[in-house]
Design a protein around this motif. Structure first.
Motif, PDB file in Angstrom:
ATOM      1  N   GLN A  35       0.806  -1.212   0.000  1.00 15.81           N
ATOM      2  CA  GLN A  35       0.000   0.000   0.000  1.00 15.81           C
ATOM      3  C   GLN A  35       0.846   1.273   0.000  1.00 15.81           C
ATOM      4  N   ALA A  36       2.119   1.131  -0.325  1.00 12.06           N
ATOM      5  CA  ALA A  36       3.002   2.310  -0.378  1.00 12.06           C
ATOM      6  C   ALA A  36       2.511   3.279  -1.442  1.00 12.06           C
ATOM      7  N   ARG A  37       2.616   4.569  -1.160  1.00 14.65           N
ATOM      8  CA  ARG A  37       2.173   5.601  -2.084  1.00 14.65           C
ATOM      9  C   ARG A  37       3.338   6.521  -2.422  1.00 14.65           C
ATOM     10  N   PHE A  38       3.333   7.009  -3.658  1.00 11.14           N
ATOM     11  CA  PHE A  38       4.450   7.790  -4.159  1.00 11.14           C
ATOM     12  C   PHE A  38       3.945   9.002  -4.940  1.00 11.14           C
ATOM     13  N   PRO A  39       4.740  10.080  -5.013  1.00 12.52           N
ATOM     14  CA  PRO A  39       4.392  11.173  -5.924  1.00 12.52           C
ATOM     15  C   PRO A  39       4.493  10.710  -7.369  1.00 12.52           C
ATOM     16  N   GLY A  40       3.847  11.443  -8.269  1.00 13.54           N
ATOM     17  CA  GLY A  40       3.898  11.126  -9.693  1.00 13.54           C
ATOM     18  C   GLY A  40       4.742  12.122 -10.455  1.00 13.54           C
ATOM     19  N   VAL A  41       5.365  11.656 -11.518  1.00 15.89           N
ATOM     20  CA  VAL A  41       6.163  12.518 -12.391  1.00 15.89           C
ATOM     21  C   VAL A  41       5.816  12.209 -13.841  1.00 15.89           C
ATOM     22  N   VAL A  42       5.461  13.248 -14.591  1.00 19.16           N
ATOM     23  CA  VAL A  42       5.255  13.092 -16.029  1.00 19.16           C
ATOM     24  C   VAL A  42       6.587  13.340 -16.717  1.00 19.16           C
ATOM     25  N   LEU A  43       7.009  12.400 -17.544  1.00 15.46           N
ATOM     26  CA  LEU A  43       8.269  12.509 -18.277  1.00 15.46           C
ATOM     27  C   LEU A  43       7.966  12.648 -19.765  1.00 15.46           C
ATOM     28  N   PHE A  44       8.284  13.811 -20.320  1.00 20.61           N
ATOM     29  CA  PHE A  44       8.070  14.059 -21.742  1.00 20.61           C
ATOM     30  C   PHE A  44       9.359  13.786 -22.506  1.00 20.61           C
ATOM     31  N   SER A  45       9.232  13.033 -23.587  1.00 23.57           N
ATOM     32  CA  SER A  45      10.405  12.603 -24.336  1.00 23.57           C
ATOM     33  C   SER A  45      10.838  13.644 -25.358  1.00 23.57           C
ATOM     34  N   ARG A  59      13.423   5.067 -15.359  1.00 21.96           N
ATOM     35  CA  ARG A  59      13.742   4.099 -14.301  1.00 21.96           C
ATOM     36  C   ARG A  59      14.589   4.742 -13.208  1.00 21.96           C
ATOM     37  N   GLN A  60      15.480   5.604 -13.615  1.00 25.95           N
ATOM     38  CA  GLN A  60      16.335   6.283 -12.656  1.00 25.95           C
ATOM     39  C   GLN A  60      15.499   7.130 -11.685  1.00 25.95           C
ATOM     40  N   ILE A  61      14.524   7.855 -12.227  1.00 28.30           N
ATOM     41  CA  ILE A  61      13.642   8.666 -11.380  1.00 28.30           C
ATOM     42  C   ILE A  61      12.765   7.764 -10.512  1.00 28.30           C
ATOM     43  N   ALA A  62      12.181   6.736 -11.120  1.00 29.80           N
ATOM     44  CA  ALA A  62      11.296   5.827 -10.378  1.00 29.80           C
ATOM     45  C   ALA A  62      12.030   5.149  -9.237  1.00 29.80           C
ATOM     46  N   GLY A  63      13.305   4.858  -9.448  1.00 29.83           N
ATOM     47  CA  GLY A  63      14.087   4.201  -8.416  1.00 29.83           C
ATOM     48  C   GLY A  63      14.268   5.028  -7.163  1.00 29.83           C
ATOM     49  N   HIS A  64      13.955   6.322  -7.247  1.00 33.14           N
ATOM     50  CA  HIS A  64      14.033   7.201  -6.081  1.00 33.14           C
ATOM     51  C   HIS A  64      12.659   7.437  -5.452  1.00 33.14           C
ATOM     52  N   GLY A  65      11.677   6.657  -5.879  1.00 30.05           N
ATOM     53  CA  GLY A  65      10.375   6.720  -5.223  1.00 30.05           C
ATOM     54  C   GLY A  65       9.363   7.611  -5.891  1.00 30.05           C
ATOM     55  N   PRO A 120      -4.357   4.667  -7.101  1.00 29.98           N
ATOM     56  CA  PRO A 120      -4.450   4.652  -5.630  1.00 29.98           C
ATOM     57  C   PRO A 120      -3.088   4.717  -4.959  1.00 29.98           C
ATOM     58  N   THR A 121      -2.035   4.433  -5.705  1.00 26.09           N
ATOM     59  CA  THR A 121      -0.679   4.463  -5.146  1.00 26.09           C
ATOM     60  C   THR A 121      -0.011   5.828  -5.300  1.00 26.09           C
ATOM     61  N   CYS A 122      -0.722   6.796  -5.869  1.00 29.14           N
ATOM     62  CA  CYS A 122      -0.166   8.146  -6.041  1.00 29.14           C
ATOM     63  C   CYS A 122      -0.603   9.031  -4.882  1.00 29.14           C
ATOM     64  N   THR A 123       0.314   9.806  -4.361  1.00 28.47           N
ATOM     65  CA  THR A 123       0.020  10.681  -3.222  1.00 28.47           C
ATOM     66  C   THR A 123      -0.802  11.904  -3.607  1.00 28.47           C
ATOM     67  N   GLY A 124      -0.875  12.191  -4.918  1.00 32.93           N
ATOM     68  CA  GLY A 124      -1.571  13.390  -5.362  1.00 32.93           C
ATOM     69  C   GLY A 124      -0.632  14.545  -5.652  1.00 32.93           C
ATOM     70  N   ARG A 125       0.662  14.356  -5.411  1.00 35.12           N
ATOM     71  CA  ARG A 125       1.661  15.379  -5.735  1.00 35.12           C
ATOM     72  C   ARG A 125       2.268  15.032  -7.089  1.00 35.12           C
ATOM     73  N   ILE A 126       2.335  16.022  -7.989  1.00 31.77           N
ATOM     74  CA  ILE A 126       2.765  15.766  -9.359  1.00 31.77           C
ATOM     75  C   ILE A 126       3.910  16.702  -9.756  1.00 31.77           C
TER      76      ILE A 126
END
Length: 272
Positions: A35-45, A59-65, A120-126
């Motif tokens: 049930q861990a929750r994490f902030p979200g990040v949009v990555l534009f290529s 993956r590098q960003i995701a690896g930091h939570g 449901p795993t996103c904290t709502g911070r983007i």
């Protein structure tokens, strides 16, 4: 931190055209914490869509939570597969960059943000980030009040207002709409965003009262963070420093509940 990769296809309808956009997801996981929750990040290529270097950056960003969502920017014109780093891929990417409308770019960003917030795993911070074309798209995503922190790597077409169909965007003109914090990163030797162009961007942000940090690296060229087919421009040492800039902003703003920013500027103590 482990990473689970997947994708989802969401319907699009910008410009009255129904379609589908693939969003590639890179989700951190921690064993025994379902049930861990994490902030979200949009990555534009960049103009080549979600290539190997872009996926590795995700993956590098995701690896930091962070839950990273990378949309396929050219879904109106082609499949979600990346373009090749060759003359054909470059020409297609540049052609489509100016064929796509601003409304379509903005819909992509809004849909991706909404998808992250629906998890449901996103904290709502983007937050958002991106390089080249994606740097400009990350900047435009900051116009959305749901985005609290943005890191733009060598954002192209921003200084000369030339993104999208008609090559006449309103990105800098709308700078006052930005409510989050920005970090703008450029290479001094970037021929795509020349010195006078960087000056335009910096002055526009300052005049608009945007909270931003500004970084120009002396020997960095365009695409210096791309670890594949960069034409000799990839600089791993500088890329590492810039990634720390990204983490500082994201960790401070997205992982900490700062509450609303106070009106006005805090007094700065003078002297030594």
């Amino acid at each position: 931190m482990l990473i689970k990769e997947s994708y989802t296809d969401v319907p699009t309808k910008a410009d009255g055209k129904e379609g589908s956009m693939r969003i590639f997801l890179f989700h951190p996981t921690i064993p025994n914490y379902s049930q861990a929750r994490f902030p979200g990040v949009v990555l534009f290529s960049e103009i080549y869509q979600v290539t190997g270097p872009v996926a590795r950056f995700a993956r590098q960003i995701a690896g930091h939570g962070y839950i990273v969502a990378a949309p396929s920017s050219y879904h109106e014109f082609t499949s979600p597969s990346p373009l090749n780093y060759d003359a054909v891929g470059t020409d297609l990417g540049n052609d489509w960059k100016y064929a796509k409308t601003l409304a379509a770019y903005d819909e992509d960003a809004s849909l991706t943000i909404s998808h992250l917030l629906s998890l449901p795993t996103c904290t709502g911070r983007i937050g958002s980030t991106g390089m080249c074309l994606g740097g400009h798209l990350a900047y435009r995503s900051a116009l959305d009040p749901r985005v609290s922190a943005t890191v733009c790597y060598f954002a192209t077409d921003l200084h000369n207002h030339s993104l999208g169909a008609g090559k006449h965007d309103d990105s800098l003109a709308r700078a006052k709409e930005i409510r989050g914090e920005l970090a703008m990163i450029h290479g001094v030797r970037d021929t795509h965003v020349p010195p006078e162009g960087r000056d335009v961007i910096r002055k526009s942000l300052r005049d608009a009262g945007v909270v931003f940090s500004w970084f120009e690296v002396a020997w960095a060229q365009h695409a210096f963070i791309r670890d594949e087919s960069s034409k000799g421009r990839y600089d791993p040492a500088i890329s590492k420093i810039c990634f720390e800039i990204l983490l500082e902003l994201f960790n401070r703003v997205l992982k900490t509940d700062l509450g609303p920013r106070d009106v006005g500027e805090a007094e700065v103590e003078g002297g030594c």
